[in-house]
Design an enzyme around this catalytic site. Structure first.
Site, PDB file in Angstrom:
ATOM      1  N   SER A  64      46.497  35.292  40.554  1.00 40.53           N
ATOM      2  CA  SER A  64      46.796  36.608  41.151  1.00 40.53           C
ATOM      3  C   SER A  64      46.350  36.759  42.599  1.00 40.53           C
ATOM      4  CB  SER A  64      46.145  37.710  40.331  1.00 40.53           C
ATOM      5  OG  SER A  64      47.059  38.191  39.399  1.00 40.53           O
ATOM      6  N   LYS A  67      49.051  36.777  44.919  1.00 37.58           N
ATOM      7  CA  LYS A  67      49.897  37.983  44.997  1.00 37.58           C
ATOM      8  C   LYS A  67      49.699  38.696  46.334  1.00 37.58           C
ATOM      9  CE  LYS A  67      50.246  38.651  40.055  1.00 37.58           C
ATOM     10  NZ  LYS A  67      49.567  38.911  38.827  1.00 37.58           N
ATOM     11  N   TYR A 192      57.818  33.121  41.046  1.00 39.03           N
ATOM     12  CA  TYR A 192      56.563  33.807  40.713  1.00 39.03           C
ATOM     13  C   TYR A 192      55.544  32.826  40.109  1.00 39.03           C
ATOM     14  CZ  TYR A 192      53.206  36.566  38.087  1.00 39.03           C
ATOM     15  OH  TYR A 192      52.029  37.063  37.574  1.00 39.03           O
ATOM     16  N   TYR A 244      41.850  44.050  38.631  1.00 39.83           N
ATOM     17  CA  TYR A 244      42.410  44.450  37.340  1.00 39.83           C
ATOM     18  C   TYR A 244      41.907  45.851  36.972  1.00 39.83           C
ATOM     19  CZ  TYR A 244      43.306  39.440  37.303  1.00 39.83           C
ATOM     20  OH  TYR A 244      43.696  38.179  37.641  1.00 39.83           O
ATOM     21  N   VAL A 262      43.247  34.819  37.418  1.00 39.86           N
ATOM     22  CA  VAL A 262      42.792  34.248  36.151  1.00 39.86           C
ATOM     23  C   VAL A 262      42.464  32.752  36.244  1.00 39.86           C
ATOM     24  CG1 VAL A 262      43.907  36.018  34.713  1.00 39.86           C
ATOM     25  CG2 VAL A 262      45.126  33.879  35.218  1.00 39.86           C
TER      26      VAL A 262
END
Ligand code: GLU
Length: 308
Positions: A64, A67, A192, A244, A262
């Site tokens: 992530s 991202k 992705y 998160y 993660v």
């Protein structure tokens, strides 16, 4: 106190906590990683020099954390306004891979770019004539932002995610039927998974964090890599949504714009201070590195990095 010593101390403080977590099990390739690893790196905004302690040369997938990069790249490709027709800016309080509220929204937009749904929508905006060209654009951008030309996609993790990514496949199909995704879902999903599988080490994370903390300016070359308006947006999303469904408590207790993944990495970008990268693959139930959180807590306290 000498920073090297401080990092060693932060590591000793965080290490005992690694036994309370475990590597992400839902991606088979990540489940194999040694949970006892722990490393921290700090990058100076003055000259980009990096000091480290612990496991700082090992490569792991950014998950992530990437991202943040793909959001910046998507804005570069399409402009700010277009990207935010596909995704919102609000925290969810739900798990990163949740889809419960995706079908209940009036505008159908996923909540924010830091959760899977939002990041998949953002990935769909990254341009290129084919998957390979779009993957290369992401890798090149990650190399630029980390200052490391060795950064690349880890295809064993990519294949592992692709083979088991049923939930992400459900998410993109739901968004497709709700009119958020243009073009073919399979190619966007592959992109992705490739972005999540970009592999870097702790030093690279600290360098990327330093660029963000330094208002988008590369600390070594002095070149602007990310426009200030975009950096401000990204840092605010990191504060509200980066950790998160622990983002609120993390902001309240540690107080640094941060993003975790993660794979066990976390970046922290205390504005105008330094860039921090931590790595510890043992995760808590929310998906954050248990040892990494403790290291950041320690550094924020001892170095006075809490922005609030
Ligand atoms: N590739 C992971 C997924 O899509 C990323 C999750 C994360 O790091 O939050 O489930």
């Amino acid at each position: 106190m000498n920073q090297q010593l401080l990092l060693q101390e932060a590591l000793s403080y965080g290490r005992p906590f690694t036994r309370y977590g475990k590597p992400a099990g839902y991606i088979p390739e990540l489940a194999k990683i040694d949970p006892n690893r722990l490393g921290v790196a700090i990058c100076s905004l003055e000259d980009g020099s990096i000091i480290t302690a612990g496991e700082c040369d090992a490569y792991f997938t950014m998950q992530s954390i990437a991202k943040v990069m793909s959001l910046i790249l998507a804005i570069e490709h399409n402009g700010f306004e277009y990207v935010f027709t596909k995704v919102g800016m609000e925290p969810t309080g739900d798990a990163f891979n949740s889809m419960v509220r995706l079908d209940q929204l009036t505008d159908n937009k996923p909540f924010n770019p830091m959760i899977n749904a939002g990041a998949i929508a953002v990935a769909s905006c990254i341009r290129g004539s084919c998957l390979a060209e779009r993957q290369q654009a992401c890798v090149d951008f990650a190399r630029l932002l980390t200052g490391n030309p060795e950064v690349d996609i880890d295809f064993s993790v990519f294949r592992s995610e692709k083979a088991t990514g049923y939930k992400n496949r459900a998410i993109i199909n739901l968004m497709k039927s709700n009119g958020i995704i243009d073009g073919e879902v399979e190619e966007h999903l592959d992109l992705y998974f490739s972005i999540c599988s970009i592999s870097a080490n702790c030093k690279d994370l600290s360098y990327f964090a330093a660029v963000l903390a330094n208002n988008g300016v590369d600390p070594r070359s002095g070149r602007e890599l990310v426009p200030l308006r975009v950096v401000k947006l990204v840092r605010s999303l990191m504060v509200t949504c980066g950790m998160y469904d622990y983002s609120g408590e993390f902001a309240a207790t540690v107080g640094m714009p941060s993003k975790s993944g993660v794979g066990g990495g976390i970046i922290s970008a205390p504005i105008g201070k330094c860039g921090i990268g931590v790595y510890g693959p043992a995760l808590d139930v929310k998906g954050n590195s248990v040892g990494g959180l403790k290291v950041l807590e320690y550094l924020s306290d001892k170095m006075g990095l809490n922005m609030f």
